[in-house]
Design a protein around this motif. Structure first.
Motif, PDB file in Angstrom:
ATOM      1  N   UNK A   1      20.169  38.772  -1.358  1.00 44.16           N
ATOM      2  CA  UNK A   1      20.589  40.233  -0.264  1.00 44.16           C
ATOM      3  C   UNK A   1      19.390  41.493  -0.490  1.00 44.16           C
ATOM      4  N   UNK A   2      19.909  43.190  -0.420  1.00 43.72           N
ATOM      5  CA  UNK A   2      20.139  43.915  -0.432  1.00 43.72           C
ATOM      6  C   UNK A   2      19.510  45.036  -1.084  1.00 43.72           C
ATOM      7  N   UNK A   3      20.362  44.138  -2.509  1.00 44.70           N
ATOM      8  CA  UNK A   3      19.836  45.616  -3.515  1.00 44.70           C
ATOM      9  C   UNK A   3      18.507  45.838  -3.931  1.00 44.70           C
TER      10      UNK A   3
ATOM     11  N   UNK B   1      27.772  32.320  -0.211  1.00 45.42           N
ATOM     12  CA  UNK B   1      29.036  32.719  -0.943  1.00 45.42           C
ATOM     13  C   UNK B   1      29.920  31.934  -0.045  1.00 45.42           C
ATOM     14  N   UNK B   2      30.270  30.938   1.071  1.00 49.79           N
ATOM     15  CA  UNK B   2      30.211  30.312   1.888  1.00 49.79           C
ATOM     16  C   UNK B   2      30.863  29.129   0.322  1.00 49.79           C
ATOM     17  N   UNK B   3      30.083  28.779  -0.415  1.00 51.67           N
ATOM     18  CA  UNK B   3      30.061  27.658  -1.143  1.00 51.67           C
ATOM     19  C   UNK B   3      30.980  28.493  -2.445  1.00 51.67           C
ATOM     20  N   UNK B   4      31.000  29.300  -2.838  1.00 50.57           N
ATOM     21  CA  UNK B   4      31.840  29.938  -4.029  1.00 50.57           C
ATOM     22  C   UNK B   4      33.338  30.129  -3.068  1.00 50.57           C
ATOM     23  N   UNK B   5      33.143  31.057  -2.541  1.00 51.31           N
ATOM     24  CA  UNK B   5      34.607  30.998  -2.260  1.00 51.31           C
ATOM     25  C   UNK B   5      35.521  29.628  -1.739  1.00 51.31           C
ATOM     26  N   UNK B   6      35.116  29.111  -0.930  1.00 53.28           N
ATOM     27  CA  UNK B   6      35.913  27.169  -0.697  1.00 53.28           C
ATOM     28  C   UNK B   6      36.246  26.936  -2.167  1.00 53.28           C
ATOM     29  N   UNK B   7      35.462  26.730  -3.558  1.00 55.59           N
ATOM     30  CA  UNK B   7      35.829  26.743  -4.756  1.00 55.59           C
ATOM     31  C   UNK B   7      36.991  27.661  -5.254  1.00 55.59           C
ATOM     32  N   UNK B   8      36.897  28.874  -5.238  1.00 55.86           N
ATOM     33  CA  UNK B   8      37.372  29.440  -6.055  1.00 55.86           C
ATOM     34  C   UNK B   8      38.081  29.725  -4.894  1.00 55.86           C
ATOM     35  N   UNK B   9      38.501  29.755  -4.341  1.00 52.85           N
ATOM     36  CA  UNK B   9      40.213  31.075  -3.789  1.00 52.85           C
ATOM     37  C   UNK B   9      41.614  30.387  -4.015  1.00 52.85           C
TER      38      UNK B   9
ATOM     39  N   UNK C   1      27.166  42.670  -9.074  1.00 51.23           N
ATOM     40  CA  UNK C   1      28.182  41.699  -8.056  1.00 51.23           C
ATOM     41  C   UNK C   1      27.723  40.676  -7.480  1.00 51.23           C
ATOM     42  N   UNK C   2      27.773  40.901  -6.311  1.00 48.29           N
ATOM     43  CA  UNK C   2      27.760  39.823  -4.990  1.00 48.29           C
ATOM     44  C   UNK C   2      26.072  38.853  -5.375  1.00 48.29           C
ATOM     45  N   UNK C   3      25.277  39.688  -5.982  1.00 48.11           N
ATOM     46  CA  UNK C   3      24.167  38.462  -6.550  1.00 48.11           C
ATOM     47  C   UNK C   3      24.609  37.775  -7.540  1.00 48.11           C
ATOM     48  N   UNK C   4      25.768  38.222  -8.330  1.00 43.65           N
ATOM     49  CA  UNK C   4      26.194  36.827  -8.866  1.00 43.65           C
ATOM     50  C   UNK C   4      26.460  36.309  -8.999  1.00 43.65           C
ATOM     51  N   UNK C   5      27.768  35.868  -7.494  1.00 43.39           N
ATOM     52  CA  UNK C   5      28.077  35.117  -6.963  1.00 43.39           C
ATOM     53  C   UNK C   5      27.526  34.618  -6.298  1.00 43.39           C
ATOM     54  N   UNK C   6      26.304  35.202  -5.551  1.00 46.29           N
ATOM     55  CA  UNK C   6      25.382  33.611  -5.001  1.00 46.29           C
ATOM     56  C   UNK C   6      24.683  33.401  -5.533  1.00 46.29           C
ATOM     57  N   UNK C   7      24.566  33.481  -6.693  1.00 52.29           N
ATOM     58  CA  UNK C   7      22.982  32.880  -7.954  1.00 52.29           C
ATOM     59  C   UNK C   7      24.711  31.565  -8.407  1.00 52.29           C
ATOM     60  N   UNK C   8      25.890  31.468  -8.541  1.00 52.23           N
ATOM     61  CA  UNK C   8      26.902  30.267  -8.914  1.00 52.23           C
ATOM     62  C   UNK C   8      26.074  29.531  -8.248  1.00 52.23           C
ATOM     63  N   UNK C   9      26.520  30.201  -7.301  1.00 47.81           N
ATOM     64  CA  UNK C   9      25.805  28.639  -5.963  1.00 47.81           C
ATOM     65  C   UNK C   9      24.759  27.594  -5.788  1.00 47.81           C
ATOM     66  N   UNK C  10      23.750  28.743  -6.503  1.00 49.03           N
ATOM     67  CA  UNK C  10      22.747  28.304  -6.622  1.00 49.03           C
ATOM     68  C   UNK C  10      21.439  27.413  -7.847  1.00 49.03           C
ATOM     69  N   UNK C  11      22.159  28.403  -9.064  1.00 53.26           N
ATOM     70  CA  UNK C  11      21.331  28.233 -10.167  1.00 53.26           C
ATOM     71  C   UNK C  11      21.305  26.760 -10.662  1.00 53.26           C
ATOM     72  N   UNK C  12      22.727  26.372 -11.385  1.00 59.81           N
ATOM     73  CA  UNK C  12      22.638  25.255 -11.902  1.00 59.81           C
ATOM     74  C   UNK C  12      22.538  24.472 -10.468  1.00 59.81           C
TER      75      UNK C  12
END
Length: 356
Positions: free
Chosen positions: A93-95, A169-177, A10-21
């Motif tokens: 991350x750390x998985x 994750x800040x990138x995603x939080x600012x977009x989604x929250x 889960x956390x890696x999917x969120x992080x990839x949302x800020x980078x992959x595109x």
């Protein structure tokens, strides 16, 4: 530039949302999903909700112990790296997925870039601590969320290049929250009112695999003086069921158990909670970004800045300490600890500069 990105939970999917595109606009990215989280709500839903590009390859390697899982991932990733011959392998991350991706790349002579490098709880009993330390010391490019992890890396004399890029994750939080704060459906589904409930997550092996500690967790939740919403991680649900304690929570009028939630539904509940109780590293940070007081069900944390700022309290599984932490007054000020929401952009720039 060809980048092979390894993600698995889960956390890696969120992080990839800020980078992959962003990355796919300037590079050829091969996105590999190890399957570390194989429940749909823990995995596939994040691709649809957050706009993460669909993986190029799904390995479905989610079951087993940490050792078994990591070994299978290494075995599966080695030929993938050999086939695609990337310029760099990107891990987050750390998985177990992080360590397996980094180690498979290093053994193949491919440079490793580590997003969220330098995080330390200084608790070697945590599998995540071992994963992050080992990954940092085999990485060529270490991308840090703030000054503190960069200082950890300097003290450890890592050989790779260290850059502070902020927290993706800040990138995603600012977009989604902001959108999540307007979504009342998850609160209605859980039968709770904004500001009146505590949101809880618990899944770490140290808390749920040991029956004595798992019972302490159950007793702590039963003692909470307000409604509790607990999205039940598959691992935690299985351990509770095996011990016969799931019925204790189901019978408690103030406890609402839900299935695992997608990112949007979880964020909607988080942003309107009275407080967050968690043993997750990433959720501690998400609570801070949402301005929600956090009570951490561990005695160490990677996110020490949130504790220093007064927004996070470590209580382990001490019921009385948890109750006291819920009643504390949080500071008026919440400093911007983890960047300005442009970390994903800086990650891509660093990759292009180093490997492009």
């Amino acid at each position: 530039m060809r980048v092979l990105t390894v993600i698995g939970n889960r956390p890696q999917f969120v992080k990839a949302a800020a980078v992959s595109r962003r990355l796919q606009e300037v590079a050829d990215e091969i996105l590999v999903h190890t399957g570390q989280h194989y429940d749909d709500e823990m995995s596939a839903v994040f691709f649809s909700e957050l706009g993460v590009p669909r993986p190029s390859l799904e390995l479905e390697l989610g079951t087993g112990s940490n050792t078994e899982q990591t070994a299978r991932m290494l075995t599966a990733l080695a030929p993938v790296i050999g086939e695609h011959r990337p310029d760099v392998v990107l891990v987050y991350g750390d998985t177990n997925s992080t360590l397996a991706g980094g180690l498979a790349a290093a053994q193949a002579g491919v440079p490793v870039a580590h997003v969220e490098a330098g995080m330390r709880s200084f608790d070697r009993a945590m599998p995540e601590e071992l994963n992050r330390v080992l990954t940092d010391h085999l990485s060529s490019l270490l991308l840090c969320s703030s000054d503190v992890p960069a200082e950890h890396l300097a003290r450890e004399h890592v050989v790779g290049d260290v850059e502070i890029v902020g927290d993706v994750m800040v990138d995603v939080a600012l977009l989604v929250q902001p959108r999540a704060r307007e979504d009342d459906a998850p609160l209605r589904d859980a039968g709770v009112q904004a500001g009146e409930y505590v949101l809880v997550t618990a899944h770490r092996a140290g808390n749920v695999d040991d029956p004595e500690r798992l019972r302490r967790l159950v007793d702590l939740l039963l003692a909470l003086p307000c409604p509790v919403v607990l999205p039940l991680h598959p691992r935690t649900g299985a351990r509770l069921d095996a011990q016969g304690w799931l019925d204790d929570l189901l019978a408690a009028e103030h406890v609402r158990l839900t299935p695992p939630l997608g990112y949007l539904a979880f964020t909607a509940l988080l942003t309107r909670a009275r407080a967050m109780l968690t043993d997750s590293g990433g959720v501690q940070k998400e609570a801070y970004l949402a301005g929600v007081p956090c009570v951490t069900l561990r005695d160490t944390t990677e996110w020490t800045e949130t504790v220093d700022a007064g927004w996070n309290v470590l209580v382990d599984l001490d019921r009385d300490a948890a109750l006291a932490a819920l009643d504390r007054v949080v500071p008026e000020h919440r400093p911007m600890l983890y960047g300005d929401g442009r970390a994903g952009e800086r990650v891509v720039e660093a990759l292009v500069r180093r490997f492009g």
